[in-house]
Design a protein around this motif. Sequence first.
Motif, PDB file in Angstrom:
ATOM      1  N   LEU A   1       0.833  -1.207   0.000  1.00  0.00           N
ATOM      2  CA  LEU A   1       0.000   0.000   0.000  1.00  0.00           C
ATOM      3  C   LEU A   1       0.871   1.262   0.000  1.00  0.00           C
ATOM      4  O   LEU A   1       0.538   2.256  -0.646  1.00  0.00           O
ATOM      5  CB  LEU A   1      -0.930   0.007   1.214  1.00  0.00           C
ATOM      6  CG  LEU A   1      -2.168  -0.891   1.139  1.00  0.00           C
ATOM      7  CD1 LEU A   1      -2.867  -0.961   2.493  1.00  0.00           C
ATOM      8  CD2 LEU A   1      -3.133  -0.386   0.069  1.00  0.00           C
TER       9      LEU A   1
ATOM     10  N   THR B   1       0.531   3.915  -3.092  1.00  0.00           N
ATOM     11  CA  THR B   1       0.038   5.277  -2.852  1.00  0.00           C
ATOM     12  C   THR B   1       1.172   6.283  -2.733  1.00  0.00           C
ATOM     13  O   THR B   1       0.911   7.451  -2.472  1.00  0.00           O
ATOM     14  CB  THR B   1      -0.786   5.334  -1.545  1.00  0.00           C
ATOM     15  OG1 THR B   1       0.080   5.041  -0.449  1.00  0.00           O
ATOM     16  CG2 THR B   1      -1.932   4.319  -1.563  1.00  0.00           C
TER      17      THR B   1
ATOM     18  N   MET C   1      -6.565  -4.655  -7.126  1.00  0.00           N
ATOM     19  CA  MET C   1      -7.502  -3.780  -6.422  1.00  0.00           C
ATOM     20  C   MET C   1      -7.023  -2.347  -6.562  1.00  0.00           C
ATOM     21  O   MET C   1      -5.828  -2.063  -6.463  1.00  0.00           O
ATOM     22  CB  MET C   1      -7.566  -4.157  -4.940  1.00  0.00           C
ATOM     23  CG  MET C   1      -8.452  -3.241  -4.108  1.00  0.00           C
ATOM     24  SD  MET C   1      -8.501  -3.723  -2.378  1.00  0.00           S
ATOM     25  CE  MET C   1      -9.515  -5.188  -2.459  1.00  0.00           C
TER      26      MET C   1
ATOM     27  N   VAL D   1      -6.908   1.407  -5.021  1.00  0.00           N
ATOM     28  CA  VAL D   1      -7.032   2.077  -3.721  1.00  0.00           C
ATOM     29  C   VAL D   1      -6.815   3.568  -3.909  1.00  0.00           C
ATOM     30  O   VAL D   1      -6.121   3.999  -4.847  1.00  0.00           O
ATOM     31  CB  VAL D   1      -6.011   1.523  -2.694  1.00  0.00           C
ATOM     32  CG1 VAL D   1      -6.320   0.069  -2.356  1.00  0.00           C
ATOM     33  CG2 VAL D   1      -4.584   1.666  -3.201  1.00  0.00           C
TER      34      VAL D   1
ATOM     35  N   ASN E   1      -5.608   7.409  -2.200  1.00  0.00           N
ATOM     36  CA  ASN E   1      -4.311   7.786  -1.633  1.00  0.00           C
ATOM     37  C   ASN E   1      -4.160   7.370  -0.167  1.00  0.00           C
ATOM     38  O   ASN E   1      -3.050   7.279   0.340  1.00  0.00           O
ATOM     39  CB  ASN E   1      -4.092   9.290  -1.770  1.00  0.00           C
ATOM     40  CG  ASN E   1      -5.106  10.088  -0.969  1.00  0.00           C
ATOM     41  OD1 ASN E   1      -6.310   9.859  -1.079  1.00  0.00           O
ATOM     42  ND2 ASN E   1      -4.636  11.011  -0.165  1.00  0.00           N
ATOM     43  N   LEU E   2      -5.288   7.086   0.506  1.00  0.00           N
ATOM     44  CA  LEU E   2      -5.208   6.632   1.906  1.00  0.00           C
ATOM     45  C   LEU E   2      -5.200   5.114   2.024  1.00  0.00           C
ATOM     46  O   LEU E   2      -5.166   4.574   3.117  1.00  0.00           O
ATOM     47  CB  LEU E   2      -6.378   7.211   2.708  1.00  0.00           C
ATOM     48  CG  LEU E   2      -6.353   8.727   2.895  1.00  0.00           C
ATOM     49  CD1 LEU E   2      -7.584   9.190   3.665  1.00  0.00           C
ATOM     50  CD2 LEU E   2      -5.086   9.172   3.623  1.00  0.00           C
ATOM     51  N   GLY E   3      -5.271   4.438   0.876  1.00  0.00           N
ATOM     52  CA  GLY E   3      -5.235   2.973   0.898  1.00  0.00           C
ATOM     53  C   GLY E   3      -6.595   2.316   0.950  1.00  0.00           C
ATOM     54  O   GLY E   3      -6.689   1.082   1.004  1.00  0.00           O
ATOM     55  N   ASP E   4      -7.652   3.096   0.935  1.00  0.00           N
ATOM     56  CA  ASP E   4      -8.998   2.513   0.968  1.00  0.00           C
ATOM     57  C   ASP E   4      -9.405   2.052  -0.433  1.00  0.00           C
ATOM     58  O   ASP E   4      -9.111   2.727  -1.420  1.00  0.00           O
ATOM     59  CB  ASP E   4     -10.018   3.545   1.467  1.00  0.00           C
ATOM     60  CG  ASP E   4      -9.847   3.838   2.949  1.00  0.00           C
ATOM     61  OD1 ASP E   4      -9.625   2.881   3.710  1.00  0.00           O
ATOM     62  OD2 ASP E   4      -9.928   5.017   3.337  1.00  0.00           O
ATOM     63  N   PRO E   5     -10.111   0.904  -0.534  1.00  0.00           N
ATOM     64  CA  PRO E   5     -10.578   0.447  -1.845  1.00  0.00           C
ATOM     65  C   PRO E   5     -11.474   1.489  -2.499  1.00  0.00           C
ATOM     66  O   PRO E   5     -12.293   2.119  -1.819  1.00  0.00           O
ATOM     67  CB  PRO E   5     -11.371  -0.828  -1.508  1.00  0.00           C
ATOM     68  CG  PRO E   5     -10.859  -1.265  -0.182  1.00  0.00           C
ATOM     69  CD  PRO E   5     -10.474  -0.016   0.550  1.00  0.00           C
TER      70      PRO E   5
ATOM     71  N   CYS F   1     -14.084  -2.210  -7.162  1.00  0.00           N
ATOM     72  CA  CYS F   1     -12.730  -1.860  -6.725  1.00  0.00           C
ATOM     73  C   CYS F   1     -11.750  -3.006  -6.930  1.00  0.00           C
ATOM     74  O   CYS F   1     -10.534  -2.791  -6.853  1.00  0.00           O
ATOM     75  CB  CYS F   1     -12.751  -1.429  -5.268  1.00  0.00           C
ATOM     76  SG  CYS F   1     -13.396  -2.690  -4.153  1.00  0.00           S
ATOM     77  N   VAL F   2     -12.259  -4.204  -7.178  1.00  0.00           N
ATOM     78  CA  VAL F   2     -11.350  -5.337  -7.356  1.00  0.00           C
ATOM     79  C   VAL F   2     -11.683  -6.051  -8.657  1.00  0.00           C
ATOM     80  O   VAL F   2     -12.861  -6.246  -9.006  1.00  0.00           O
ATOM     81  CB  VAL F   2     -11.401  -6.308  -6.145  1.00  0.00           C
ATOM     82  CG1 VAL F   2     -12.800  -6.841  -5.920  1.00  0.00           C
ATOM     83  CG2 VAL F   2     -10.425  -7.442  -6.291  1.00  0.00           C
TER      84      VAL F   2
END
Lengths: 208, 290
Positions: free
Chosen positions: A102, A106, A170, A172, A174-178, A188-189
């Motif tokens: 991650l 990001t 997947m 994501v 910039n904060l790593g959330d899907p 998202c995946v």
Amino acid sequence: MHVNWCFKGIAESASFDDAMAEHVVSQSGILSNWMLAHGGHALQHVHNASQAALSASALDDHVNNYAAVAATTPYISLGAGCVEYQGRGRPALVVPALATALGFATRRGRTSGYIFRAWVVTSPKPAADIPGLAEDVRDLKLFAGFHRYHYQGEVTAKLYVPRRQVQWVMKVDNLGDPVNAGWSGGGCVLDNAEFVAPDAVSNVIGAL
Amino acid sequence: MRLPGTQNWPDADIDAALAFADNLTVATTSIGRVLAERGLAGDAQWQLQSRPSDILYALGEAAALALATGRISYGLRIAGSLLATIKGPAPKLTMMQRIFGATLGAIAGTVEVRFVGDGRVMALYEHERHFLAGLTEHPLVERQRLVDLIVPAAFASRRRLSKLYMETGDGFTMDQRSSWPEGSDPHVSFNEFVRVWEQQGEMTQLLLVGRLLEFESYIRALQSDAVGWARMECRGPLIDWPLLAMLVGMHRVTARSPEEDVVAGPATRFLHDLARAIASETPHGFDAAE
């Protein structure tokens, strides 16, 4: 031989977007920069040169001097996590592979990106010049000279990771959330329908 | 106040890295949930890798980055909330993770670490007591190591540690206590520092000199990777948490002038100043007297 599950984090950019991520899963697999740099050549003309590009010194450059060889390296950095020695009397530090991937995807919070999950076959001994096998460079018993970047938990694939070994990608933020992507089917995946699980090459043999 | 050498790091990059790290637990949990819903969570190895508890150390690095770059309140907020994971659902934290979270919490003033009877060590967090470690469950050599890992958190909590040595039923015999190493070994100096203070009433910073020198050379080693340092990519955290806990505890107990500090170089100068600032910003309500 060992089978290692790994993650690969790639930041979104003008040259790597949703379509490119889908292309990796559905067509190309994860290509090394050496492969991308020789993309216009016929396979029969480059397979010899691609193997010649693999060597112990080239792997050393890839790990310890990446900036100098980034454009042409035949190796691909994947992450499998590691345990960092913290010094005598201190507890070891677990560095999970997903968190590291991650961070790469990001650029530590600065951009959106992609996480790929793939498996590779690693050799229990150094074999930097053998295509088809990945190198477990995070294993300091094998690669003591690679301690400087040990915390990245790297497993290094060669030339390309076949798409059948890439399970999913997947997207994501910039904060790593899907976050939803613009690839086929949306979401998202993106699941690889042609993925082959590593059980296919395990040494567990069923009874006849 | 910044760790020397971090002045050239762009504020935007620091803020992005902190926001990213702060969200890492949420992000990895969300990723795991999405994959589970899609039937892609797969094998047990993946389940292990995705355990949120492993993220504790990444949060610790983020807290260190914040403190090293002058974002003290932000850093303390992260450090002070790590032990919240202890209240969460399984998988629970490992003992080392609990001690790590308690150390950072003690620095931030949100956690109080106590040695209680029978060799048990507890952490008081949000008005509840949580088990940290049971010293008697470990062989002597391991106990010594554990004590030195736990002492900084207890010291920063302003607990008198004489209970560790004096209380009956704490799991230690007098022979065991007297066999604990003395002196200048940087890995046992915390224990010795506290013992000298409690028995003689003096805080002998020279007993910490080994660890102070170690931190100074550690920061120099990080900075020797010029390319990585310029990109804010460091091999380890920017703060020696147990050492910082000791210095914070020292300044919480008595106000000391900077001239009294034992300094090994610019990094340890920074650590002293940071400890002094934290001690003044986190006047927690724990009573130093037993």
